[in-house]
Design a protein around this motif. Sequence first.
Motif, PDB file in Angstrom:
ATOM      1  N   PRO A   1      54.234 -15.340 -23.666  1.00  0.00           N
ATOM      2  CA  PRO A   1      55.134 -14.495 -24.464  1.00  0.00           C
ATOM      3  C   PRO A   1      55.376 -13.154 -23.794  1.00  0.00           C
ATOM      4  N   ALA A   2      56.586 -12.636 -23.943  1.00  0.00           N
ATOM      5  CA  ALA A   2      56.876 -11.289 -23.458  1.00  0.00           C
ATOM      6  C   ALA A   2      56.070 -10.305 -24.287  1.00  0.00           C
ATOM      7  N   PRO A   3      55.338  -9.400 -23.644  1.00  0.00           N
ATOM      8  CA  PRO A   3      54.458  -8.508 -24.405  1.00  0.00           C
ATOM      9  C   PRO A   3      55.230  -7.497 -25.237  1.00  0.00           C
ATOM     10  N   ALA A   4      54.693  -7.194 -26.420  1.00  0.00           N
ATOM     11  CA  ALA A   4      55.232  -6.097 -27.217  1.00  0.00           C
ATOM     12  C   ALA A   4      54.910  -4.788 -26.504  1.00  0.00           C
ATOM     13  N   ARG A   5      55.882  -3.890 -26.437  1.00  0.00           N
ATOM     14  CA  ARG A   5      55.718  -2.642 -25.694  1.00  0.00           C
ATOM     15  C   ARG A   5      54.939  -1.609 -26.502  1.00  0.00           C
TER      16      ARG A   5
ATOM     17  N   CYS B   1      47.046   8.358 -20.490  1.00  0.00           N
ATOM     18  CA  CYS B   1      47.656   7.087 -20.065  1.00  0.00           C
ATOM     19  C   CYS B   1      47.785   7.024 -18.538  1.00  0.00           C
ATOM     20  N   PHE B   2      47.251   5.955 -17.953  1.00  0.00           N
ATOM     21  CA  PHE B   2      47.293   5.815 -16.498  1.00  0.00           C
ATOM     22  C   PHE B   2      48.697   5.477 -16.015  1.00  0.00           C
ATOM     23  N   VAL B   3      49.441   4.732 -16.817  1.00  0.00           N
ATOM     24  CA  VAL B   3      50.797   4.343 -16.410  1.00  0.00           C
ATOM     25  C   VAL B   3      51.670   5.575 -16.211  1.00  0.00           C
ATOM     26  N   HIS B   4      51.472   6.600 -17.036  1.00  0.00           N
ATOM     27  CA  HIS B   4      52.266   7.822 -16.910  1.00  0.00           C
ATOM     28  C   HIS B   4      51.964   8.572 -15.608  1.00  0.00           C
ATOM     29  N   GLN B   5      50.898   8.179 -14.919  1.00  0.00           N
ATOM     30  CA  GLN B   5      50.483   8.876 -13.704  1.00  0.00           C
ATOM     31  C   GLN B   5      50.780   8.084 -12.434  1.00  0.00           C
ATOM     32  N   LEU B   6      51.584   7.030 -12.551  1.00  0.00           N
ATOM     33  CA  LEU B   6      51.851   6.188 -11.396  1.00  0.00           C
ATOM     34  C   LEU B   6      52.988   6.755 -10.550  1.00  0.00           C
ATOM     35  N   PRO B   7      52.867   6.638  -9.243  1.00  0.00           N
ATOM     36  CA  PRO B   7      53.980   7.030  -8.383  1.00  0.00           C
ATOM     37  C   PRO B   7      55.065   5.957  -8.375  1.00  0.00           C
ATOM     38  N   LYS B   8      56.184   6.254  -7.792  1.00  0.00           N
ATOM     39  CA  LYS B   8      57.263   5.276  -7.664  1.00  0.00           C
ATOM     40  C   LYS B   8      56.937   4.281  -6.549  1.00  0.00           C
ATOM     41  N   GLY B   9      57.593   3.107  -6.626  1.00  0.00           N
ATOM     42  CA  GLY B   9      57.496   2.139  -5.546  1.00  0.00           C
ATOM     43  C   GLY B   9      56.410   1.099  -5.673  1.00  0.00           C
ATOM     44  N   LEU B  10      55.738   1.025  -6.813  1.00  0.00           N
ATOM     45  CA  LEU B  10      54.703   0.011  -7.004  1.00  0.00           C
ATOM     46  C   LEU B  10      55.312  -1.249  -7.597  1.00  0.00           C
ATOM     47  N   ARG B  11      54.454  -2.284  -7.771  1.00  0.00           N
ATOM     48  CA  ARG B  11      54.925  -3.512  -8.403  1.00  0.00           C
ATOM     49  C   ARG B  11      55.449  -3.207  -9.803  1.00  0.00           C
ATOM     50  N   LYS B  12      56.609  -3.753 -10.154  1.00  0.00           N
ATOM     51  CA  LYS B  12      57.262  -3.417 -11.417  1.00  0.00           C
ATOM     52  C   LYS B  12      56.393  -3.660 -12.650  1.00  0.00           C
ATOM     53  N   PRO B  13      55.628  -4.762 -12.729  1.00  0.00           N
ATOM     54  CA  PRO B  13      54.821  -4.980 -13.936  1.00  0.00           C
ATOM     55  C   PRO B  13      53.812  -3.870 -14.200  1.00  0.00           C
ATOM     56  N   LEU B  14      53.454  -3.088 -13.178  1.00  0.00           N
ATOM     57  CA  LEU B  14      52.474  -2.026 -13.372  1.00  0.00           C
ATOM     58  C   LEU B  14      52.991  -0.917 -14.274  1.00  0.00           C
ATOM     59  N   TYR B  15      54.304  -0.821 -14.402  1.00  0.00           N
ATOM     60  CA  TYR B  15      54.893   0.244 -15.224  1.00  0.00           C
ATOM     61  C   TYR B  15      55.078  -0.180 -16.680  1.00  0.00           C
ATOM     62  N   VAL B  16      54.728  -1.427 -16.992  1.00  0.00           N
ATOM     63  CA  VAL B  16      54.891  -1.939 -18.349  1.00  0.00           C
ATOM     64  C   VAL B  16      53.651  -1.601 -19.178  1.00  0.00           C
ATOM     65  N   LYS B  17      53.861  -0.901 -20.282  1.00  0.00           N
ATOM     66  CA  LYS B  17      52.766  -0.612 -21.217  1.00  0.00           C
ATOM     67  C   LYS B  17      52.843  -1.629 -22.360  1.00  0.00           C
ATOM     68  N   ASP B  18      51.856  -2.488 -22.445  1.00  0.00           N
ATOM     69  CA  ASP B  18      51.852  -3.475 -23.525  1.00  0.00           C
ATOM     70  C   ASP B  18      50.897  -3.048 -24.622  1.00  0.00           C
ATOM     71  N   GLU B  19      51.229  -3.419 -25.820  1.00  0.00           N
ATOM     72  CA  GLU B  19      50.400  -3.152 -27.013  1.00  0.00           C
ATOM     73  C   GLU B  19      50.604  -4.342 -27.921  1.00  0.00           C
ATOM     74  N   ASP B  20      49.945  -5.454 -27.593  1.00  0.00           N
ATOM     75  CA  ASP B  20      50.239  -6.730 -28.229  1.00  0.00           C
ATOM     76  C   ASP B  20      48.925  -7.408 -28.633  1.00  0.00           C
ATOM     77  N   TYR B  21      48.701  -7.519 -29.932  1.00  0.00           N
ATOM     78  CA  TYR B  21      47.460  -8.127 -30.420  1.00  0.00           C
ATOM     79  C   TYR B  21      47.338  -9.577 -29.964  1.00  0.00           C
ATOM     80  N   ARG B  22      48.480 -10.234 -29.711  1.00  0.00           N
ATOM     81  CA  ARG B  22      48.445 -11.626 -29.246  1.00  0.00           C
ATOM     82  C   ARG B  22      47.830 -11.708 -27.852  1.00  0.00           C
ATOM     83  N   LEU B  23      48.198 -10.773 -26.982  1.00  0.00           N
ATOM     84  CA  LEU B  23      47.632 -10.768 -25.635  1.00  0.00           C
ATOM     85  C   LEU B  23      46.178 -10.313 -25.647  1.00  0.00           C
ATOM     86  N   SER B  24      45.801  -9.546 -26.650  1.00  0.00           N
ATOM     87  CA  SER B  24      44.389  -9.210 -26.805  1.00  0.00           C
ATOM     88  C   SER B  24      43.579 -10.468 -27.069  1.00  0.00           C
TER      89      SER B  24
END
Length: 432
Positions: free
Chosen positions: A81-85, A93-116
């Motif tokens: 399933p596509a994760p809830a954002r 938050c570590f994602v807010h501290q990422l530089p540009k140019g990394l793998r795209k999924p690294l910038y996705v912040k998920d908050e999904d009880y299903r993936l938990s």
Amino acid sequence: MNGLLIEGVVAGSIAAEFELQAGDRLLAVNGHRLRDLIDYSYYTSSEQELLLEIARQDGEQWELEVEREQGEPLGLTFAAPAPARCRNNCIFCFVHQLPKGLRKPLYVKDEDYRLSFLNGNYVTLANLKPAELDRVIEQRLSPLYISVHVTNPDLREIMLGKRGIPPILEQLQVLAAARITLHTQVVLCPGINDGPELERTVSDLAALYPAVRSLAIVPLGLTRHRQKLPQLKPVDQEYAKTFITEWGPRTRALKKCLGEPFLFLADEFYLKAGLPFPNLREYGDLPQIENGVGLVPLFLREAARTLRSARHLGDFQATVITGVSSLPFVGEFLAKLGEKSGLTLVPVAVENRLFGESVTVSGLVSGSDIVATLAGMEIGRVLLVPDVMLKEGEGMFLDNLPLEELGNKLHCSVLSFDSTPQSLYRTLKQLR
């Protein structure tokens, strides 16, 4: 329509006998409309007779009556399933501290009880709706992995950067009453949720044992790319030493009180402090190992076992990459393994230029930093890279550099290995 898009059909399975194909949709099972993989698993888990509603690719609607043996799989695979954002704005938050140019999924912040439930992802429950809480209880989605951080409701809103969120302690009490197993974590921010606030949080969570089965305290991660973000204090060596001195005894006291290990301090505290780790027995069945708790003690035990069985392998040289914080114990293992195997094993710790020198873990080492570190060095027969530095199944570093391209840039052979002593030894044996 919705339902679940069928991604694959296992040859010889029930689904194959009914001529279902990738691209068809499974809409319902026994009249229950399917929202996701969890619904599919829940409604197909026990019944031997199933009524499947199918939407074929050509537009046909099928109803299939299935009779099967107890537990016999249907043979269908579905996309994850596509994760809830995440709609929080956590101050650490570590994602807010990422530089540009990394793998795209690294910038996705998920908050999904299903993936938990499915993957062990940590969630705050700040965005959990009442209907979703009811579903967790009804479908027994256990265990769940919860980022608590602090049980003080007002302070938690500040840390999560969001007002009006449900009090976490009340949510946990409801889940505990329903006998949902919970593994929890606190990301420790010096001067914010430590001291009396941490004492309160640990006490509140311990009171919910055994439903709350474990609690890990992990230090916040800070990169050099924090721009226009709240000022936070790092966990440095002095802080880590003081923290272990204070909280190490409390982990043992809680173990004695509850009957099993409950409170765990992340490995990073001990690495930063330069202090010895607790015995592996103190980590129980390693419930927080995916959270960086107990990895080093487990490595040390396996290293000892590997050394006992190691034999002479030859006289070639191999270079092994590691993170800065891992160098002491990885280097010691390689030195001893070199003595037993006859090999020259050279550990190289890669300083993290991408995120900043305060980030020292192996899992955040980039390909470009490896190139910068090893340029001009004598590598030997092969460069060995632990797979924790790579995206699973793709052989790609955080900065999108493929493993094979690393070899091209350094003009050497490169191999990855599972990040364990035994796997490293097996890889070296294959090079004889």
